[in-house]
Write a protein that holds these residues in place. Structure first.
Motif, PDB file in Angstrom:
ATOM      1  N   GLU A   1      44.097  41.773  43.676  1.00 29.98           N
ATOM      2  CA  GLU A   1      44.921  40.636  43.247  1.00 29.98           C
ATOM      3  C   GLU A   1      46.385  40.851  43.606  1.00 29.98           C
ATOM      4  OE1 GLU A   1      44.056  40.236  39.114  1.00 29.98           O
ATOM      5  OE2 GLU A   1      42.315  38.949  39.476  1.00 29.98           O
ATOM      6  N   ASP A   2      46.882  42.076  43.480  1.00 34.81           N
ATOM      7  CA  ASP A   2      48.267  42.378  43.857  1.00 34.81           C
ATOM      8  C   ASP A   2      48.490  42.163  45.352  1.00 34.81           C
ATOM      9  OD1 ASP A   2      48.922  43.011  41.263  1.00 34.81           O
ATOM     10  OD2 ASP A   2      48.666  45.180  41.544  1.00 34.81           O
TER      11      ASP A   2
ATOM     12  N   SER B   1      42.305  44.431  40.163  1.00 31.56           N
ATOM     13  CA  SER B   1      43.738  44.244  39.966  1.00 31.56           C
ATOM     14  C   SER B   1      44.525  44.612  41.226  1.00 31.56           C
ATOM     15  CB  SER B   1      44.221  45.069  38.782  1.00 31.56           C
ATOM     16  OG  SER B   1      44.017  46.444  39.022  1.00 31.56           O
TER      17      SER B   1
END
Length: 141
Positions: A104-105, A101
């Motif tokens: 992905e950010d 995550s």
């Protein structure tokens, strides 16, 4: 100056007659329609695979030179058309133990810059959209 064609009144016009006339003038015009086109049913061609290779090389260079240490640790595993060359699926692997995550950010923040670098490297009218898929770290002990 006289008219070269007879005037037709709207009540004399019949759509079936027009289709029959057009069909006889252009035989097989409707059957040729699907012959050329890069629809999703068509397999990825040579040009699409060249574009994918070029995007993979450019993306790996840009990620290596990136100022973000998390993005520097990404490796490009492969690029494929999804479903055609206007949208590309990019498979990435994270060398370091960063969470998916978080990666992905960071990719979402840098996606405009990455797409701009790819647009400069390729010769296309429009830069393709990039869809990132992050594979988890393979060497888990």
């Amino acid at each position: 100056m006289g008219r070269h064609f007879p005037l037709r009144r709207s009540e004399d016009w019949n759509p079936a007659d027009a289709e029959a006339r057009e069909g006889s003038r252009f035989p097989g015009a409707r059957s040729r329609r699907g012959g050329r086109g890069g629809g999703p049913a068509e397999p990825a061609g040579r040009k699409a695979m060249q574009l994918c290779h070029q995007v993979a090389m450019t993306l790996s260079e840009v990620l290596a030179e990136c100022g973000d240490p998390l993005l520097q640790g990404l490796r490009v595993l492969g690029v494929e058309p999804a479903p055609d060359a206007s949208r590309l699926s990019v498979a990435l692997a994270c060398d370091e133990g960063g969470s998916v995550s978080r990666v992905e950010d960071h990719l979402a923040k840098a996606s405009g810059h990455l797409r701009g670098e790819i647009a400069q490297a390729i010769t296309r009218k429009r830069a393709p959209m990039l869809i990132y898929h992050i594979a988890p770290d393979e060497a888990v002990d």
